[in-house]
Structure formats: structure tokens, C-alpha cells
Design an enzyme around this catalytic site. Structure first.
Site, PDB file in Angstrom:
ATOM      1  N   CYS A   1       0.852  -1.197   0.000  1.00 39.17           N
ATOM      2  CA  CYS A   1       0.000   0.000   0.000  1.00 39.17           C
ATOM      3  C   CYS A   1       0.885   1.243   0.000  1.00 39.17           C
ATOM      4  CB  CYS A   1      -0.890   0.037   1.247  1.00 39.17           C
ATOM      5  SG  CYS A   1      -1.838  -1.456   1.540  1.00 39.17           S
ATOM      6  N   HIS A  26       0.883   5.064  -1.471  1.00 38.16           N
ATOM      7  CA  HIS A  26       0.228   5.922  -0.484  1.00 38.16           C
ATOM      8  C   HIS A  26       1.105   6.218   0.732  1.00 38.16           C
ATOM      9  CE1 HIS A  26      -3.594   5.990  -2.598  1.00 38.16           C
ATOM     10  NE2 HIS A  26      -3.510   4.688  -2.759  1.00 38.16           N
ATOM     11  N   ARG A  80     -12.586  -0.716  -1.910  1.00 39.78           N
ATOM     12  CA  ARG A  80     -11.356   0.044  -2.210  1.00 39.78           C
ATOM     13  C   ARG A  80     -10.111  -0.778  -1.824  1.00 39.78           C
ATOM     14  NH1 ARG A  80      -9.666   2.893  -5.921  1.00 39.78           N
ATOM     15  NH2 ARG A  80      -8.334   1.082  -5.846  1.00 39.78           N
ATOM     16  N   CYS A  92      -7.381  -2.227  -4.488  1.00 38.92           N
ATOM     17  CA  CYS A  92      -5.967  -1.860  -4.381  1.00 38.92           C
ATOM     18  C   CYS A  92      -5.102  -3.125  -4.434  1.00 38.92           C
ATOM     19  CB  CYS A  92      -5.690  -1.076  -3.103  1.00 38.92           C
ATOM     20  SG  CYS A  92      -5.993   0.699  -3.284  1.00 38.92           S
TER      21      CYS A  92
END
Lengths: 268, 203, 103
Positions: free
Chosen positions: A177, A181, A225, A229
Site C-alpha cells: 500500500c 500511499h 477500495r 488496491c
């Protein structure tokens, strides 16, 4: 001739396809978003969610009105904003989707298999019950502060595991992730990326899901979401309401804590 | 050199042992939270030594010895083309750079994988839809085509960790994402003076 | 689970505010699929909104309108319980219709 039925058209808003490409650029998306004013097609999905909550369903022909989302059986106002949290009856930290699943099984007598058959819409679908329920529940927390549980040891370990998972690099592309991000001010192609490790980025993201995705014509949830991802990370499919899905949402919700819920939002 | 080779596996083993119990728990948790989908299986949750080392949250720091050992083993495993065989076709390379598909469970495994370079890098100055996670590579050809530049670029594409351990960039060659021919085409897209990447350079 | 049109009609001021979401792919006929085959054109060409069977909107649409179009409009008058209908016709002759009561 009935005069009050004059048929005067005072406003007509159409979504125009050529705006799509531009919509991806943030400044221009903001303008595009402003054209909607208060309009958000999610209102229809919210209505459906409300109907679903109160309608009898499953083998037990029972509504979800007895479902305890953390504030007591049947209390929906503000419930979404205080998730994920620990539930003694399941001895688990749960997000809204795993808690709804629990209630559908316990109250309505539905099976895990049917709930998991298609919790999220595929392209071209008209929406699922899970999406509608989550949209309505999020609406019941609009304007309230994000306040996930962190008092129980399980809630704190869920956060710590969520943090580990956020940085977990795996798969053929070595993505985690954090690859996308973990920094602020970056973008993929033209899509800007919130830094979910910082309060500001996490708040912006967490407060705006679930959201009506204009490009997909559907309400998407935070659980979706997470799943999508992982798809883009080249990983297998994340199971709805699984421990990892909950841990990652706990990580985001705690990082976003204090910010105001503004979902269902409207996204590209 | 020979002595280094025998030490490396020991170093990597240590790295595994000192990995926190929390990280192991996270790995098990992820596996139990996922399901096979199409051709993508749970095997992908298994991490190699490099992935484990590079999975640490920002607050935790890896040790320099392990980082060095990982860098060296990454470098040692790069197959090197002969000097006149680094550059393929820049036009095919452009297609690879633009293609973001490949290896997702939603992708068609019969189709070739893309490099998705534009997701993170600026290349052709006329392409506005470029990402900024990586540095701009516009005008990359200005660096010339010396053997050392060719080798550097090849290694960077094959396995970025040979230079920069825990770089965010995928190991396009080492992980089998792109074929050797696709990588040579991308090399040409970066370095060929006729490539749009280098359109801003004076001839 | 849902009809092809979702409609909401609410009294606001001296008129009625109608919002409708139509489920339609709105293919332009210019897109290609993954195999490079052209996807046939399929888009809404006409939209009608009626209030108690009187037409309050009669619109001609084309391929430039997005997938799943969202329509917002106002007309003067209307009272609680009146029927508002929205219908569309696409270039392939397919139709969609939905109705609601003003609230």
C-alpha cells in the site's frame, strides 16, 4: 390546460463524456464536481439501503433492525463513524461489512456463501445489497467525527497489524500500500495519491468512502477500495470483512480519527 | 568474492530471524484473508528475502549489512547482454511503457505484460498523463550510449535493488514481468535519439 | 435488484425538482474492446419526463452523454402524490421507464 404544470425547464444537468479525461485532473475535477451542486446519484442507493435495513429477508424473514453496530441494537446514527471496533459477541474487531455479515447470518439466517457470492458490483451491475446498506449507514454518520475504537487490546493490535500490512511488499511487482500511499504530493498518471500514513491524507480518503464512482456508475465501499488496491498490487482477492481488510481499515480510520465523515462522496 | 558468497545465505537467514513476530503474524493474517482468483494464487503472499526486508514500516530501520548483501546478490544475478545487443526497437518500447496491464487477476494472461512506465515516470514530453512516484526520464538519451550507461540502465530495469535496495520500482527482469526483448525495446525507448523521450534534445 | 431508472421527485419552492439516474452503457460506437473489435454504438437518443401524463421534458440525446446518465430538472407546479415518469429510447430501439410520486 393545467397552469401549474407549465413544464418550464429551469435546470438540466447532463454528464458529458468528453469531460472524463479532464475529470482526472484535480483542479478540473473540482470544477466538474461543482457542477453537481448538491446532486449525488448515491441518494438513490442510500434510499435502497434504508429499505433493505427495514425489510424482512432471509430464511428467518427478519429485518436488520436488531443489528448492533456498536452503539446498541438498531442504533444506526453515528454507528459507521465509530467502526471498526471490538465486539464481544464475536470476539473480533469488525468493520461495517463484517458486522453486517454477522447480522445477516445471525438475525436473517443467511449463509456466509450467499453473502460472499458477490458483495461488490462487477462492471455493469446495478449495485449490491451490501453496497446499498453501507451507503445508507455511512449517510447516518455524515458530519460526525471519525472515532474508531482503540481502548480494547484487540483494537490496538488490529491497528498494529494494519500498519504491518500497509507496508507488506509482495507479489511479482513488490508492491505494498505504501508504494503509492506513503508519500504526499505524488500521483499515478494523473490520479493524485493521498498519503495514508499521515492524518491529512487518511482523513481525506477515509471520510469520503463509500462513494459514488462516476466512472463506474456505482457506489463503492471502503472494503471494495481495499480489495481493488490489492488487485492492482497484483495480489489475490481480498475477502470482504476478513481480518486483513478490517486491520487495514482500522489503520486508516485511526490515522483519520477526528476528521468529519462526508460520505457517501462523489468520486471520479 | 567466493567468501562473500558463502556468507550471504547466513546473513539472509539472520534477517529472517530478527524479523518481528508481528510481521510474521501479518503475513499469516494476509494469507487467511485472501483467496485465489483466476490465475493469481495465494503463493503471491509469500515473500522473498528482499520483500521481507523492504516491508518494514517507516519507523523501523533495516540493518546496513543485510541491505548490502541483498544489493550484491541482486547485482550478481543480472544476466548481461553483449555490448552490441542492449537496444531493441524504441517504437515497441513505447508500447511497453504505455501498457499498464499484466499479472492482475483481471488481466488476460495470454497477452504480454506491460511495463507501465508512465504510471510513475515522465518520458515523452508531449504525454501529459504521467505519474510522479519516480523521477522524470524525459531526455534520458542525453546520458549517451557508453557501455557503462547501457549496463547501468539495463541493471536498473532488470533489478533496481542492485543500486537502491528497497526502491519502489518493480524488478522487471528479475521478477519475470518483462521479457529480455521487451526490456531491450524499453532501453531503446529511453536511449535512442529518435525516441520521443529525447525529442527535446538538440541533435 | 433495481429498475433501469431511479427517480426522485420533490416539491421545492413553487415547483418540483426531479432527479433521475438511468442505467445505460452509452457506447459511442468508437470504442474498441480488448481484442481490438469495435464495440457497437448503443446510446439513448430520446428522453421524456411526464407529470401526470403531461410532457414536461422532451429531450434528444446523443453519444456524447456519459454512461449511466444522471438527469436533474425542475418544472413549475406539482403537488404531493402526483406521478412523475421518466422514459428513454436508445438507438437500438431499447426502452426504459420508471415512475415515482412527488413527495
Amino acid at each position: 390546460m393545467i397552469s401549474w404544470c407549465a413544464g418550464i425547464l429551469s435546470s438540466l444537468l447532463l454528464l458529458l463524456a468528453p469531460l472524463w479525461a479532464w475529470a482526472q485532473q484535480d483542479g478540473i475535477f473540482d470544477e466538474y464536481r461543482a457542477m453537481f451542486g448538491d446532486d449525488n446519484p448515491a441518494v438513490f442507493v442510500i434510499d435502497e439501503g434504508e429499505e433493505l435495513w427495514f425489510s424482512k429477508a432471509g430464511p428467518n424473514s427478519t429485518s436488520l433492525e436488531g443489528c448492533d453496530l456498536g452503539l446498541g441494537a438498531g442504533v444506526v446514527e453515528g454507528a459507521y463513524a465509530q467502526l471498526p471496533r471490538y465486539f464481544a459477541d464475536t470476539d473480533r474487531v469488525q468493520d461495517v461489512e463484517s458486522r453486517l455479515e454477522h447480522c445477516m447470518i445471525e438475525l436473517q439466517g443467511k449463509t456466509r456463501e450467499e453473502i460472499h457470492a458477490k458483495p461488490y458490483s462487477l462492471r455493469g451491475d446495478l449495485g449490491t445489497e451490501m453496497e446499498a446498506l453501507v451507503a445508507w449507514l455511512a449517510e447516518q454518520s455524515r458530519g460526525l467525527a471519525i472515532a474508531p475504537g482503540q481502548a480494547h487490546p484487540s483494537e490496538r493490535s488490529s491497528y498494529e497489524l494494519g500498519e504491518q500490512l500497509f507496508y507488506f511488499r509482495a507479489g511479482p511487482h513488490d508492491f505494498s500500500c505504501a508504494t503509492c500511499h506513503g508519500q504526499s504530493g505524488k500521483r499515478i498518471r494523473l490520479q493524485s495519491l493521498p498519503d495514508l500514513t499521515a492524518h491529512e491524507g487518511a482523513a481525506e480518503a477515509y471520510s469520503s468512502w463509500p462513494a459514488y464512482r462516476i466512472s463506474q456508475g456505482i457506489v463503492r465501499t471502503m472494503g471494495w477500495r481495499m480489495r481493488d488496491c490489492f488487485r492492482q498490487q497484483r495480489m489475490p482477492e481480498l475477502i470482504m470483512g476478513s481480518e486483513a481488510a478490517v486491520a487495514l481499515q482500522t489503520y486508516l480510520a485511526v490515522n483519520a480519527a477526528g476528521a468529519t465523515m462526508a460520505a457517501p462522496g462523489l468520486k471520479r | 568474492m567466493t567468501r562473500m558468497k558463502t556468507i550471504k545465505p547466513l546473513v539472509l537467514l539472520c534477517c529472517f530471524l530478527i524479523n518481528s513476530a508481528l510481521a510474521d503474524e501479518a503475513a499469516m493474517l494476509l494469507k487467511s484473508s485472501m483467496a485465489d482468483k483466476n490465475f493469481v494464487t495465494l503463493e503471491r503472499v509469500e515473500r522473498d528475502a528482499l520483500q521481507s526486508f523492504c516491508s518494514k514500516p517507516r519507523s523501523e530501520e533495516g540493518d546496513i549489512e543485510t541491505a548490502n548483501a541483498l544489493r550484491e546478490s541482486a547485482r550478481a544475478a543480472v544476466p548481461m547482454p553483449t555490448e552490441d545487443d542492449f537496444l531493441g526497437d524504441w517504437q515497441r518500447g513505447e508500447a511497453v511503457a504505455n501498457n499498464g496491464r499484466g499479472l492482475q487477476y483481471s488481466d488476460n494472461p495470454e497477452q504480454p505484460n506491460g511495463g507501465n512506465c508512465y504510471a510513475c515516470h515522465q518520458l515523452d514530453p508531449d504525454e501529459v498523463a504521467y505519474g510522479t512516484l519516480g523521477p522524470s526520464l524525459t531526455g534520458y538519451g542525453a546520458r549517451g550510449q557508453s557501455l557503462s550507461m547501457l549496463e547501468y540502465t539495463w541493471i536498473k530495469l532488470w533489478n533496481t535493488h542492485a543500486y537502491n535496495v528497497c526502491s519502489h520500482m518493480p524488478r522487471f527482469g528479475a521478477a519475470g514481468i518483462l521479457s529480455e526483448q521487451q526490456l531491450k525495446d524499453v532501453m531503446a525507448y529511453l536511449l535512442d535519439p529518435r525516441s520521443p523521450v529525447n525529442s527535446g534534445l538538440s541533435p | 435488484m433495481a429498475s433501469r431508472i431511479r427517480i426522485r421527485a420533490q416539491l421545492k419552492g413553487d415547483g418540483c425538482e426531479v432527479k433521475a439516474l438511468m442505467r445505460h452503457p452509452m457506447e459511442t460506437g468508437l470504442r474498441k474492446d480488448q481484442l481490438g473489435e469495435t464495440i457497437p454504438a448503443r446510446f439513448i437518443t430520446a428522453v421524456k419526463v411526464t407529470h401526470n401524463d403531461k410532457i414536461v421534458l422532451d429531450a434528444f440525446w446523443g453519444a456524447a452523454v456519459s454512461a449511466n446518465p444522471f438527469l436533474g430538472m425542475r418544472f413549475k407546479g406539482g403537488s404531493v402524490g402526483d406521478v412523475v415518469k421518466v422514459s428513454w429510447l436508445d438507438n437500438q430501439g431499447d426502452t426504459g421507464e420508471g415512475e415515482t410520486q412527488i413527495r
